[in-house]
Design a protein around this motif. Structure first.
Motif, PDB file in Angstrom:
ATOM      1  N   ASN A 141     -18.610   1.266   2.778  1.00 27.37           N
ATOM      2  CA  ASN A 141     -17.627   1.812   1.656  1.00 27.37           C
ATOM      3  C   ASN A 141     -18.045   3.247   1.060  1.00 27.37           C
ATOM      4  OD1 ASN A 141     -15.239   1.571   0.396  1.00 27.37           O
ATOM      5  ND2 ASN A 141     -16.097   0.241  -1.232  1.00 27.37           N
ATOM      6  N   ARG A 142     -19.282   3.807   1.639  1.00 24.86           N
ATOM      7  CA  ARG A 142     -19.721   4.966   0.998  1.00 24.86           C
ATOM      8  C   ARG A 142     -19.302   6.225   2.053  1.00 24.86           C
ATOM      9  NH1 ARG A 142     -24.181   1.764  -0.371  1.00 24.86           N
ATOM     10  NH2 ARG A 142     -25.277   2.372   1.624  1.00 24.86           N
ATOM     11  N   GLU A 143     -18.578   5.652   3.011  1.00 24.98           N
ATOM     12  CA  GLU A 143     -17.933   6.705   4.103  1.00 24.98           C
ATOM     13  C   GLU A 143     -16.993   7.621   3.511  1.00 24.98           C
ATOM     14  OE1 GLU A 143     -19.395   3.121   6.383  1.00 24.98           O
ATOM     15  OE2 GLU A 143     -17.837   3.616   4.483  1.00 24.98           O
ATOM     16  N   ARG A 144     -16.711   8.832   3.799  1.00 27.44           N
ATOM     17  CA  ARG A 144     -15.743   9.645   3.077  1.00 27.44           C
ATOM     18  C   ARG A 144     -15.062  10.453   4.059  1.00 27.44           C
ATOM     19  NH1 ARG A 144     -16.431   6.747  -0.131  1.00 27.44           N
ATOM     20  NH2 ARG A 144     -17.131   6.916  -2.281  1.00 27.44           N
ATOM     21  N   ILE A 145     -13.546  10.370   4.111  1.00 25.57           N
ATOM     22  CA  ILE A 145     -12.781  10.988   5.107  1.00 25.57           C
ATOM     23  C   ILE A 145     -13.086  12.538   5.013  1.00 25.57           C
ATOM     24  CG2 ILE A 145     -10.449  11.572   5.751  1.00 25.57           C
ATOM     25  CD1 ILE A 145      -9.794   8.826   4.295  1.00 25.57           C
ATOM     26  N   GLY A 146     -13.159  13.194   6.159  1.00 30.16           N
ATOM     27  CA  GLY A 146     -13.263  14.823   6.291  1.00 30.16           C
ATOM     28  C   GLY A 146     -14.893  15.148   6.213  1.00 30.16           C
TER      29      GLY A 146
ATOM     30  N   ALA B 198       1.558  10.150   2.794  1.00 33.31           N
ATOM     31  CA  ALA B 198       2.351  11.037   2.586  1.00 33.31           C
ATOM     32  C   ALA B 198       3.440  10.767   1.727  1.00 33.31           C
ATOM     33  CB  ALA B 198       2.957  12.063   3.578  1.00 33.31           C
ATOM     34  N   MET B 199       4.034   9.738   1.914  1.00 34.64           N
ATOM     35  CA  MET B 199       5.092   9.079   1.170  1.00 34.64           C
ATOM     36  C   MET B 199       4.543   8.562  -0.291  1.00 34.64           C
ATOM     37  SD  MET B 199       8.030   6.259   2.257  1.00 34.64           S
ATOM     38  CE  MET B 199       9.157   5.528   0.779  1.00 34.64           C
ATOM     39  N   LEU B 200       3.376   7.801   0.047  1.00 30.59           N
ATOM     40  CA  LEU B 200       2.979   7.551  -1.293  1.00 30.59           C
ATOM     41  C   LEU B 200       2.361   8.702  -2.181  1.00 30.59           C
ATOM     42  CD1 LEU B 200       0.606   4.477   0.118  1.00 30.59           C
ATOM     43  CD2 LEU B 200       2.972   4.268  -0.830  1.00 30.59           C
ATOM     44  N   PHE B 201       1.903   9.565  -1.653  1.00 29.65           N
ATOM     45  CA  PHE B 201       1.587  10.708  -2.298  1.00 29.65           C
ATOM     46  C   PHE B 201       2.708  11.416  -3.248  1.00 29.65           C
ATOM     47  CE2 PHE B 201       1.224  15.616  -2.036  1.00 29.65           C
ATOM     48  CZ  PHE B 201       0.237  15.846  -3.097  1.00 29.65           C
ATOM     49  N   ALA B 202       3.852  11.277  -2.294  1.00 33.80           N
ATOM     50  CA  ALA B 202       5.147  11.861  -2.798  1.00 33.80           C
ATOM     51  C   ALA B 202       5.631  11.007  -3.997  1.00 33.80           C
ATOM     52  CB  ALA B 202       6.194  12.292  -1.756  1.00 33.80           C
TER      53      ALA B 202
ATOM     54  N   SER C 193      -9.699  11.632  -0.702  1.00 36.03           N
ATOM     55  CA  SER C 193     -10.069  10.830  -1.908  1.00 36.03           C
ATOM     56  C   SER C 193      -9.912   9.354  -1.706  1.00 36.03           C
ATOM     57  CB  SER C 193      -9.871  11.199  -3.393  1.00 36.03           C
ATOM     58  OG  SER C 193      -8.151  11.322  -3.128  1.00 36.03           O
ATOM     59  N   ARG C 194      -9.196   9.014  -0.729  1.00 31.02           N
ATOM     60  CA  ARG C 194      -8.850   7.687  -0.681  1.00 31.02           C
ATOM     61  C   ARG C 194     -10.080   6.911   0.067  1.00 31.02           C
ATOM     62  NH1 ARG C 194      -5.298   6.800  -3.793  1.00 31.02           N
ATOM     63  NH2 ARG C 194      -6.072   8.494  -4.563  1.00 31.02           N
TER      64      ARG C 194
ATOM     65  N   ASP D  66      -4.135  17.158   1.249  1.00 31.77           N
ATOM     66  CA  ASP D  66      -5.555  16.806   1.650  1.00 31.77           C
ATOM     67  C   ASP D  66      -6.526  16.524   0.845  1.00 31.77           C
ATOM     68  OD1 ASP D  66      -4.540  18.059   4.347  1.00 31.77           O
ATOM     69  OD2 ASP D  66      -5.228  20.026   3.958  1.00 31.77           O
ATOM     70  N   ARG D  67      -6.569  16.851  -0.667  1.00 32.61           N
ATOM     71  CA  ARG D  67      -7.269  16.532  -1.760  1.00 32.61           C
ATOM     72  C   ARG D  67      -7.093  15.075  -1.867  1.00 32.61           C
ATOM     73  NH1 ARG D  67      -5.940  21.719  -3.576  1.00 32.61           N
ATOM     74  NH2 ARG D  67      -4.435  20.540  -4.941  1.00 32.61           N
TER      75      ARG D  67
END
Length: 896
Positions: free
Chosen positions: A390-395, A81-85, A350-351, A345-346
């Motif tokens: 490395n093809r796994e996706r969060i969510g 969240a800090m990196l996102f901000a 996407s990370r 969330d988006r």
């Protein structure tokens, strides 16, 4: 550096310098590497201005290790969240244009001591390095590269960590904005003057929790706190607020040690069970301790017994309740009001390992989140752990739910950004990039700008700080509910200065929507008062109000007024019923019957005597005194009606007059008769002359003189104590107030009654004495013997009356027994006189008129002589048949 040289500055920082010297081998490892991104236990992002970041990426280590397992939500979510901000601010042309924010982010490992070690990185650039002792081989001056300068710090999470770090940062005037620390201690602006936070203080949270407890009608709760500033300060604030508001008592206040020993949590559960009525447990603890408490409760088979109320450290997190859903069911938690940030969330979804290399812990998160391993060497034979592709996706390939403090992390970064923007606008107007006045950034000035920010946060809520650096209190209230096998945190209310709780949305294990109890003592029933246990105002014993007491308030019983008794439930008083002797009462039947029969008989005798007024029998009986005596007998019978009539002023006055008057008239007449006979025959023994005052007029005068004494006493009584009726509530004041009655009666006490009848008794006794003295007179000559028998019988009647009347003074039926006894005794006395003195005469007059004829008259001397001489012989009137001597005597005595 201007202003930071000199002895004063060095002495203020001497303890820190000593601390830094302990970590000397570690500190230089970061020097001279400004472009190197990965650092041990830290993330570095280059920028014009560098912000520090403190996050609990890992949990507390065990067995001497500094760090433990990875914290996916509390650590990685918040860090990202800090990196996102930072990305949003750096890409925003209107906020800090042409100024890039960098970062130095450290892992606190959820431990304050480790956080202190890590935070020393932030102050390295502020420590002057003395290069005079350094020599280069070439002979040139040494080159010492300083680390980046941190102008402000975002963090930390735990209050104990923030307190430890704040004590260091304030020495170097580095502002700090926390996104999760809520301990009330941090509001002390004299100690933590460079500390601010975008979350409200636990003082507000404690008030909100007290309001919830009161709304749920709980008044007896236990508290559970993790050792440290957050837990202990939170519980202290809750206890303080509960005392101020009143109505909530603390059963036990248990502390979880910082380093709990094996079995410590089992011991905590056993201690909480010591006060089993306190089923509500207020928890200010970190999520690791919360989880272990729930595990201990399940182990102790106490699922459903405790009702947990968790602070914001529990909030809506899934980690503390994972696989402990049944134990946590019904838990009420609180969390600063927040909204899910969709942009994050988006971003986070996407990370990947490829686009998020700046996060040195992201690979570890990846393995933990997808249950795979990145390295083949980490795979063990026979294990079911797969290799990461490395093809796994969060969510998509893993569950994802945004952590509750993400919004506040972003708001904290933006607060720092807005403060720097306002500072840049004021200090560097029209300048692109930083100007000399902001190189370096002055921490004291930056703090002022931070305290003055006012902007709309990422979720739309205003972000402001008060004079102590605290954010306003706004909370959402959750309940952890199980419905159809699925568990969720459901919003049940909010708190902003006051509570809004939707109780109908709450669901409790085992009882549905019915509120569970967490009280020390059950409410007292109506008519019971509380006797509070000393020192615990919420615990009490219920004591019933007894006797004639009623419940005034919750703590007091008071005796009802003398004329009232308590109601059935003893919550008030009601009038005591008033009773009196009714005409149709069984107790009145016999007295009324005797009175009616007696009056009829008396009137019959009077009529007979009036009709045969001039006959010898009537004359011989002494007509004048006979009529007086019959009047007294009539009044004795009539008194019964006065005694049964409803007491009032008139009735009570008549009772005083006629109750003793009838008997006084009767016995005064009888006493006059017996006295006359006694004096005649005593005089006859000495001479043949007649005694004085034996004429009818004299007899009447004597009789009325005796009666006047009774009337005189009554008149004096009226003057001294006027007559009135009273309601006596003492006569029938029974132990059980249900049977209490007030007795309506005249104000004639037992003593007054004795005085009232005393004179009549005196006349009766005197008359009896004369009857005894004249018992030797032949019955053919006078009425001495019938009068004697009358007085003997009357004495027996009144001797029986006294013990009955006074012996029943304590009886519940005293009114009825005493009234009946008195009226019957008076009627019997009158009946004895009427029956023995007049019925034989009436019988002769009506049925034997041949005996009611005149006889030859002789002189009084001859009659008295004959009567006296006859007393010396045993013959019984054989010389003068038909009582001739008796009639002659009476007739001569009647002659004036």
């Amino acid at each position: 550096m201007p202003g930071k040289t000199g002895w004063g500055w060095w002495w203020a920082r001497l303890p820190l310098c000593l601390l830094l010297s302990l970590y000397g081998p570690w500190v230089p490892s970061s020097l001279g590497k400004p472009k190197s991104h990965p650092h041990m236990n830290s993330i570095r992002i280059d920028g014009d201005i560098t912000l520090g970041g403190l996050f609990p990426v890992h949990g507390r280590g065990a067995e001497g290790k500094a760090c433990g397992e990875l914290k996916k939500e509390k650590g990685i979510h918040r860090l990202e969240a800090m990196l996102f901000a930072l990305d949003r601010i750096n890409n925003d042309p209107d906020l800090l244009p042409n100024v890039t924010l960098g970062a130095r982010i450290l892992d606190t490992c959820s431990r304050d001591t480790h956080a202190l070690e890590q935070s020393l990185t932030f102050v390295q650039a502020l420590i002057e390095k003395d290069g005079t002792e350094v020599r280069c081989g070439s002979g040139g001056p040494p080159i010492i590269t300083k680390p980046e300068r941190v102008v402000g710090v975002i963090g930390a999470s735990g209050s104990s960590v923030s307190i430890m770090v704040a004590n260091i940062l304030r020495l170097f005037k580095i502002p700090q904005i926390s996104y999760a620390s809520t301990a009330p201690d941090l509001s002390d602006n004299s100690r933590y003057d460079f500390f601010s936070r975008v979350v409200p203080s636990d003082t507000y949270q404690a008030q909100a929790m007290v309001d919830i407890v009161r709304a749920l009608k709980w008044n007896y709760v236990s508290t559970l706190a993790s050792e440290g500033s957050y837990g202990e300060s939170g519980v202290e604030a809750f206890i303080q607020k509960s005392r101020e508001d009143g109505g909530v008592c603390i059963a036990q206040s248990v502390k979880i040690p910082r380093e709990p020993k094996p079995g410590e949590f089992d011991k905590i559960i056993r201690r909480l069970l010591e006060t089993s009525n306190a089923r509500a447990v207020i928890i200010f603890a970190n999520e690791d301790d919360i989880r272990r408490v729930l595990e201990a409760a399940r182990k102790a088979n106490q699922t459903g017994h405790f009702f947990w109320m968790g602070s914001d450290s529990w909030g809506s997190k899934s980690a503390p309740v994972l696989h402990l859903e049944e134990v946590a069911e019904g838990a009420v938690t609180i969390l600063p009001k927040r909204m899910s940030v969709r942009g994050f969330d988006r971003y986070f979804s996407s990370r990947t390992l490829d686009n998020n290399r700046r996060n040195i812990w992201f690979a570890e998160f990846w393995e933990d989140n997808f249950h795979c391993k990145l390295s083949r060497h980490a795979l063990k034979k026979g294990s079911h752990v797969k290799k990461c592709t490395n093809r796994e996706r969060i969510g998509q390939d893993s569950a994802y739910e945004q952590e509750g403090k993400v919004q506040f992390v972003i708001d904290a970064v933006y607060a720092m950004g807005h403060a720097l923007h306002a500072m840049h606008r004021d200090l560097c107007p029209g300048r692109v990039g930083l100007c000399p006045r902001m190189d370096p950034v002055d921490g004291t000035q930056l703090l002022k700008y931070i305290r003055n920010v006012n902007f709309s946060g990422i979720a739309g809520n205003p972000v402001t700080f008060n004079e102590n650096g605290d954010a306003p209190g706004r909370y959402d209230i959750y309940q952890y509910q199980l419905r159809n096998g699925s568990a969720e945190y459901k919003v049940i209310g909010s708190w902003t200065d006051h509570l809004h709780l939707r109780i109908e949305r709450m669901h409790w294990p085992g009882s549905g929507q019915q509120l569970p109890r967490s009280i020390c003592s059950l409410p007292c029933q109506p008519g019971e008062r509380k006797k509070t246990v000393k020192g615990i105002p919420c615990c009490w014993h219920c004591e019933p109000c007894t006797g004639y007491q009623y419940q005034v308030d919750r703590y007091t019983c008071k005796t009802c007024p003398y004329d009232m008794r308590p109601t059935e439930n003893r919550t008030g008083c009601r009038p005591i019923p008033i009773i009196k002797l009714e005409w149709d009462s069984p107790w009145a039947v016999l007295p009324l019957f005797l009175a009616v029969v007696g009056i009829a008989a008396t009137l019959f005798v009077v009529v007979t005597f009036v009709r045969y007024n001039d006959t010898p029998i009537v004359k011989a009986s002494g007509r004048e005194l006979s009529y007086v005596l019959l009047a007294g007998i009539f009044l004795c019978y009539a008194t019964t009606f006065l005694m049964i009539a409803e007491p009032d002023l008139g009735t009570c006055s008549l009772r005083r007059i006629f109750l003793g008057l009838g008997m006084s008239i009767s016995y005064a007449a009888l006493l006059t008769k017996t006295n006359r006979i006694y004096r005649i025959f005593e005089q006859g023994k000495r001479s043949v002359s007649a005694p004085r005052f034996i004429s009818p007029a004299s007899q009447l005068a004597i009789t009325f003189s005796l009666i006047s004494l009774q009337l005189l006493g009554i008149c004096v009584w009226f003057v001294v104590d006027p007559s009135h009726s009273v309601v006596d509530f003492q006569d029938q004041r029974t132990l059980d107030p249900r049977f209490a009655r007030g007795v309506l009666k005249c104000d004639i006490s037992d003593l007054s009654l004795i005085c009232l009848l005393g004179y009549s008794m005196l006349l009766m006794v005197t008359c009896t004495v004369y009857a005894i003295k004249t018992r030797g007179v032949p019955e053919t000559f006078n009425e001495a013997k019938p009068i004697g028998f009358t007085m003997y019988t009357t004495c027996i009647v009144w001797l029986a009356f006294i013990p009955i009347f006074f012996g029943t003074s304590q009886s519940a039926d005293k009114l009825y027994i005493q009234t009946t006894t008195l009226t019957v005794s008076v009627s019997l006395s009158a009946s004895v006189s009427l029956g023995m003195l007049y019925m034989p005469k009436v019988y002769i007059i009506l049925f034997h008129p041949e005996q009611n004829v005149p006889k030859r008259k002789r002189s009084l001397k001859a009659v008295v002589t004959a009567a006296t001489m006859s007393n010396k012989f045993t013959q019984k009137g054989s010389f003068r048949p038909n009582g001739e001597a008796k009639s002659e005597l009476c007739e001569n005595l009647e002659t004036p």
